[in-house]
Design a protein around this motif. Structure first.
Motif, PDB file in Angstrom:
ATOM      1  N   ALA A  11      22.833  71.798  56.275  1.00  0.00           N
ATOM      2  CA  ALA A  11      22.307  71.225  57.503  1.00  0.00           C
ATOM      3  C   ALA A  11      23.400  70.370  58.119  1.00  0.00           C
ATOM      4  O   ALA A  11      24.130  69.668  57.398  1.00  0.00           O
ATOM      5  CB  ALA A  11      21.064  70.375  57.236  1.00  0.00           C
ATOM      6  N   THR A  12      23.533  70.425  59.419  1.00  0.00           N
ATOM      7  CA  THR A  12      24.600  69.667  60.067  1.00  0.00           C
ATOM      8  C   THR A  12      24.384  68.154  59.949  1.00  0.00           C
ATOM      9  O   THR A  12      25.318  67.390  60.185  1.00  0.00           O
ATOM     10  CB  THR A  12      24.717  70.040  61.555  1.00  0.00           C
ATOM     11  OG1 THR A  12      23.446  69.859  62.196  1.00  0.00           O
ATOM     12  CG2 THR A  12      25.159  71.486  61.703  1.00  0.00           C
ATOM     13  N   THR A  13      23.183  67.755  59.551  1.00  0.00           N
ATOM     14  CA  THR A  13      22.910  66.324  59.349  1.00  0.00           C
ATOM     15  C   THR A  13      23.289  65.858  57.942  1.00  0.00           C
ATOM     16  O   THR A  13      23.244  64.656  57.653  1.00  0.00           O
ATOM     17  CB  THR A  13      21.423  66.029  59.594  1.00  0.00           C
ATOM     18  OG1 THR A  13      20.630  66.905  58.784  1.00  0.00           O
ATOM     19  CG2 THR A  13      21.062  66.224  61.067  1.00  0.00           C
ATOM     20  N   ASP A  14      23.667  66.799  57.061  1.00  0.00           N
ATOM     21  CA  ASP A  14      24.062  66.420  55.700  1.00  0.00           C
ATOM     22  C   ASP A  14      25.330  65.565  55.735  1.00  0.00           C
ATOM     23  O   ASP A  14      26.248  65.826  56.533  1.00  0.00           O
ATOM     24  CB  ASP A  14      24.353  67.668  54.854  1.00  0.00           C
ATOM     25  CG  ASP A  14      23.109  68.511  54.583  1.00  0.00           C
ATOM     26  OD1 ASP A  14      21.999  67.976  54.769  1.00  0.00           O
ATOM     27  OD2 ASP A  14      23.265  69.677  54.200  1.00  0.00           O
ATOM     28  N   ASP A 252      16.965  81.396  67.577  1.00  0.00           N
ATOM     29  CA  ASP A 252      16.100  80.316  68.057  1.00  0.00           C
ATOM     30  C   ASP A 252      14.716  80.349  67.415  1.00  0.00           C
ATOM     31  O   ASP A 252      13.837  79.575  67.774  1.00  0.00           O
ATOM     32  CB  ASP A 252      15.979  80.347  69.581  1.00  0.00           C
ATOM     33  CG  ASP A 252      15.324  81.633  70.101  1.00  0.00           C
ATOM     34  OD1 ASP A 252      14.882  82.464  69.272  1.00  0.00           O
ATOM     35  OD2 ASP A 252      15.248  81.808  71.333  1.00  0.00           O
ATOM     36  N   PRO A 281      18.170  76.045  64.662  1.00  0.00           N
ATOM     37  CA  PRO A 281      17.647  74.680  64.679  1.00  0.00           C
ATOM     38  C   PRO A 281      16.249  74.538  64.062  1.00  0.00           C
ATOM     39  O   PRO A 281      15.696  73.437  64.044  1.00  0.00           O
ATOM     40  CB  PRO A 281      17.605  74.352  66.175  1.00  0.00           C
ATOM     41  CG  PRO A 281      17.416  75.664  66.837  1.00  0.00           C
ATOM     42  CD  PRO A 281      18.106  76.686  65.989  1.00  0.00           C
ATOM     43  N   ASP A 282      15.685  75.640  63.563  1.00  0.00           N
ATOM     44  CA  ASP A 282      14.321  75.644  63.026  1.00  0.00           C
ATOM     45  C   ASP A 282      14.370  75.847  61.509  1.00  0.00           C
ATOM     46  O   ASP A 282      14.585  76.965  61.023  1.00  0.00           O
ATOM     47  CB  ASP A 282      13.526  76.763  63.700  1.00  0.00           C
ATOM     48  CG  ASP A 282      12.068  76.802  63.300  1.00  0.00           C
ATOM     49  OD1 ASP A 282      11.718  76.237  62.243  1.00  0.00           O
ATOM     50  OD2 ASP A 282      11.268  77.413  64.037  1.00  0.00           O
ATOM     51  N   HIS A 318      21.151  74.859  59.091  1.00  0.00           N
ATOM     52  CA  HIS A 318      20.180  74.224  59.980  1.00  0.00           C
ATOM     53  C   HIS A 318      20.931  73.302  60.933  1.00  0.00           C
ATOM     54  O   HIS A 318      21.625  72.373  60.505  1.00  0.00           O
ATOM     55  CB  HIS A 318      19.161  73.435  59.147  1.00  0.00           C
ATOM     56  CG  HIS A 318      18.132  72.738  59.972  1.00  0.00           C
ATOM     57  ND1 HIS A 318      17.589  71.514  59.616  1.00  0.00           N
ATOM     58  CD2 HIS A 318      17.542  73.079  61.148  1.00  0.00           C
ATOM     59  CE1 HIS A 318      16.716  71.145  60.535  1.00  0.00           C
ATOM     60  NE2 HIS A 318      16.659  72.077  61.469  1.00  0.00           N
ATOM     61  N   THR A 319      20.832  73.577  62.220  1.00  0.00           N
ATOM     62  CA  THR A 319      21.522  72.765  63.225  1.00  0.00           C
ATOM     63  C   THR A 319      20.518  71.860  63.946  1.00  0.00           C
ATOM     64  O   THR A 319      19.310  72.089  63.907  1.00  0.00           O
ATOM     65  CB  THR A 319      22.222  73.664  64.262  1.00  0.00           C
ATOM     66  OG1 THR A 319      21.240  74.454  64.935  1.00  0.00           O
ATOM     67  CG2 THR A 319      23.240  74.569  63.593  1.00  0.00           C
ATOM     68  N   ARG A 320      21.042  70.867  64.610  1.00  0.00           N
ATOM     69  CA  ARG A 320      20.167  69.965  65.370  1.00  0.00           C
ATOM     70  C   ARG A 320      19.548  70.680  66.574  1.00  0.00           C
ATOM     71  O   ARG A 320      18.381  70.499  66.885  1.00  0.00           O
ATOM     72  CB  ARG A 320      20.960  68.744  65.863  1.00  0.00           C
ATOM     73  CG  ARG A 320      21.488  67.838  64.754  1.00  0.00           C
ATOM     74  CD  ARG A 320      22.340  66.719  65.367  1.00  0.00           C
ATOM     75  NE  ARG A 320      22.874  65.807  64.379  1.00  0.00           N
ATOM     76  CZ  ARG A 320      24.016  65.985  63.727  1.00  0.00           C
ATOM     77  NH1 ARG A 320      24.748  67.068  63.956  1.00  0.00           N
ATOM     78  NH2 ARG A 320      24.436  65.098  62.850  1.00  0.00           N
ATOM     79  N   THR A 321      20.377  71.493  67.242  1.00  0.00           N
ATOM     80  CA  THR A 321      19.948  72.179  68.459  1.00  0.00           C
ATOM     81  C   THR A 321      20.660  73.528  68.559  1.00  0.00           C
ATOM     82  O   THR A 321      21.631  73.793  67.833  1.00  0.00           O
ATOM     83  CB  THR A 321      20.331  71.358  69.713  1.00  0.00           C
ATOM     84  OG1 THR A 321      21.773  71.235  69.754  1.00  0.00           O
ATOM     85  CG2 THR A 321      19.694  69.979  69.689  1.00  0.00           C
ATOM     86  N   GLU A 324      24.247  72.863  69.600  1.00  0.00           N
ATOM     87  CA  GLU A 324      25.136  72.573  68.478  1.00  0.00           C
ATOM     88  C   GLU A 324      25.497  73.869  67.745  1.00  0.00           C
ATOM     89  O   GLU A 324      26.648  74.053  67.320  1.00  0.00           O
ATOM     90  CB  GLU A 324      24.485  71.586  67.508  1.00  0.00           C
ATOM     91  CG  GLU A 324      25.422  71.206  66.361  1.00  0.00           C
ATOM     92  CD  GLU A 324      24.794  70.258  65.350  1.00  0.00           C
ATOM     93  OE1 GLU A 324      25.459  69.283  64.960  1.00  0.00           O
ATOM     94  OE2 GLU A 324      23.630  70.509  64.937  1.00  0.00           O
TER      95      GLU A 324
END
Length: 439
Positions: A11-14, A252, A281-282, A318-321, A324
């Motif tokens: 995930a890009t938030t990692d 998407d 992103p989902d 997993h991306t934020r959007t 991204e």
């Protein structure tokens, strides 16, 4: 026990995303020293001994007992017999694919492959003359797998460009494949030889008593072929040095997840080093794709290769959007890029770097591989940042046209002379000045 495929989940938030992402993308193009040494010897030998060396290496590597090079040439009659012997459905599919590939490349030629010129205010003519290469060699793999579709993709653009003679070389196992020989017939190969490996590349690059020297070599091959193409570049042109196949799917969440899972498999089945990546992103949709990977993998004959590819180089990110996801795609610059979305036209303008872009849920990458029309010989390993698919333009060259009028010589001569004197090149300056009227 059936293999399992568990692509790396990111995930890009990692916190450690960037490092793990970079590690997953990394692929070393360094070549084996043993391969390089063997190829160097083979090329030097073929250059020195010509047909004798080609025959010796072909007999050794393909385990043949050919006594002459004549036995290694495939005549037009053999190619046509292979075509005539195919089931009607395969003949029709070959011809339909060839028509679509030809149509696309004819449009490509019209769009940017013609000569042009104009005259400026002094009557000086400036322009560009586009001419085809004289002779091209196409290498067709024939070891682990034979790819008739690649033969069409290499040969038809050369024909459309106006190349006078197209030479096909294929290792002996591939020469036993009727569909491949039939593709040579449909594509319009002029001469074909059942030779492969570095010796085939060297024969095309330098010429022998039997194999004509070509101006450019195209087509994929193993590490020995890639090394040989790299070594003969400069003596001849080459298309590219291709790495493992790649697919990147931007989703998407609206495309059936089993379609996406199978699209990821479509590249993974090529090779254990192939790369399949999903950006979405989902998170729940990514879970559904993984579930379809688990369900569908046991059904496939090449499941072991797919599992190794997906486990070693695959990723579900997993991306934020979606924005991204598009930005990450541009960093990757993939060979094949699918936009699995209800509105692919919304995202396509954000994408700058890809070998081929497949728009919408119904556009599977496999259609591009076989029959959509655009070329499937594409840049890999992030080289789409600066290179393009194989096309008509790869089989043409451009010459500048310059015809300076008397009036133009007065103005241009003064400019050229000034710059030439500044560079210390007096003959350049005086050659320009001699054409100027004495004042």
């Amino acid at each position: 026990m059936s293999p399992t495929a568990r692509p790396l989940r990111l995930a890009t938030t990692d916190a450690g995303f960037e490092q793990r992402f970079a590690e997953r993308l990394h692929w070393s193009a360094e070549t084996d020293a043993g391969v390089e040494q063997a190829v160097e010897k083979i090329i030097a030998d073929v250059r020195a001994r010509g047909d004798a060396a080609v025959l010796e290496y072909t007999n050794r590597f393909d385990k043949l007992g050919a006594t002459s090079m004549g036995a290694l040439e495939l005549g037009q009659g053999q190619l046509k017999a292979a075509f005539d012997g195919l089931p009607a459905a395969q003949r029709d599919a070959l011809e339909a694919a060839a028509r679509r590939i030809r149509s696309y490349h004819e449009a490509q030629k019209k769009a940017g492959g013609e000569s042009w010129s104009y005259r400026d205010e002094d009557g000086t003519l400036l322009g560009q003359k586009v001419t085809p290469l004289d002779r091209v060699g196409t290498y067709v793999p024939g070891g682990k797998a034979a790819y008739p579709s690649s033969l069409l993709m290499n040969v038809i653009p050369a024909h459309v460009a106006g190349v006078s003679e197209i030479i096909m070389v294929v290792p002996h196992p591939g020469a036993q494949n009727a569909l491949l020989l039939a593709a040579g017939y449909v594509g319009g190969v002029h001469r074909a030889f059942t030779i492969g490996g570095a010796q085939a590349v060297a024969a095309l690059a330098y010429g022998t008593a039997t194999v004509p020297r070509v101006d450019k070599i195209t087509g994929p091959g193993n590490a020995y072929v890639a090394s040989a193409k790299r070594r003969v570049f400069g003596q001849v042109g080459i298309d590219m040095i291709a790495g493992p196949s790649e697919i990147l799917v931007l989703a998407d969440g609206t495309t059936p997840p089993d379609w996406v899972a199978m699209d990821l498999f479509s590249q993974a089945e090529h090779d254990e080093l192939a790369q399949s990546i999903l950006l979405c992103p989902d998170a729940a949709y990514i879970d559904r794709v993984q579930a379809e990977i688990d369900r569908l993998l046991p059904e496939l004959p090449r499941k072991d290769i797919i599992a190794k590819s997906m486990n070693g180089r695959g990723a579900l990110i997993h991306t934020r959007t979606m924005e991204e996801a598009c930005a990450i795609s541009n960093r990757i610059a993939p060979e094949h890029l699918e936009i699995a979305s209800r509105k692919p036209e919304y995202w396509e303008p954000l994408l700058k770097h890809a070998g081929a872009i497949f728009l919408g849920a119904f556009t599977s990458e496999s259609l591009g591989d076989y029959c959509a029309g655009p070329n499937h010989v594409l840049p890999t390993s992030s080289t789409a940042r600066f290179s393009s698919p194989l096309g008509v333009y790869d089989f043409q060259k451009r010459s500048s046209l310059i015809e300076v009028s008397e009036a133009g010589a007065q103005k241009l001569g003064a400019i050229a002379a000034e710059l030439a004197y500044g560079e210390g090149l007096q003959a350049h300056a005086r050659a320009a000045e001699m054409r100027m009227k004495k004042r």
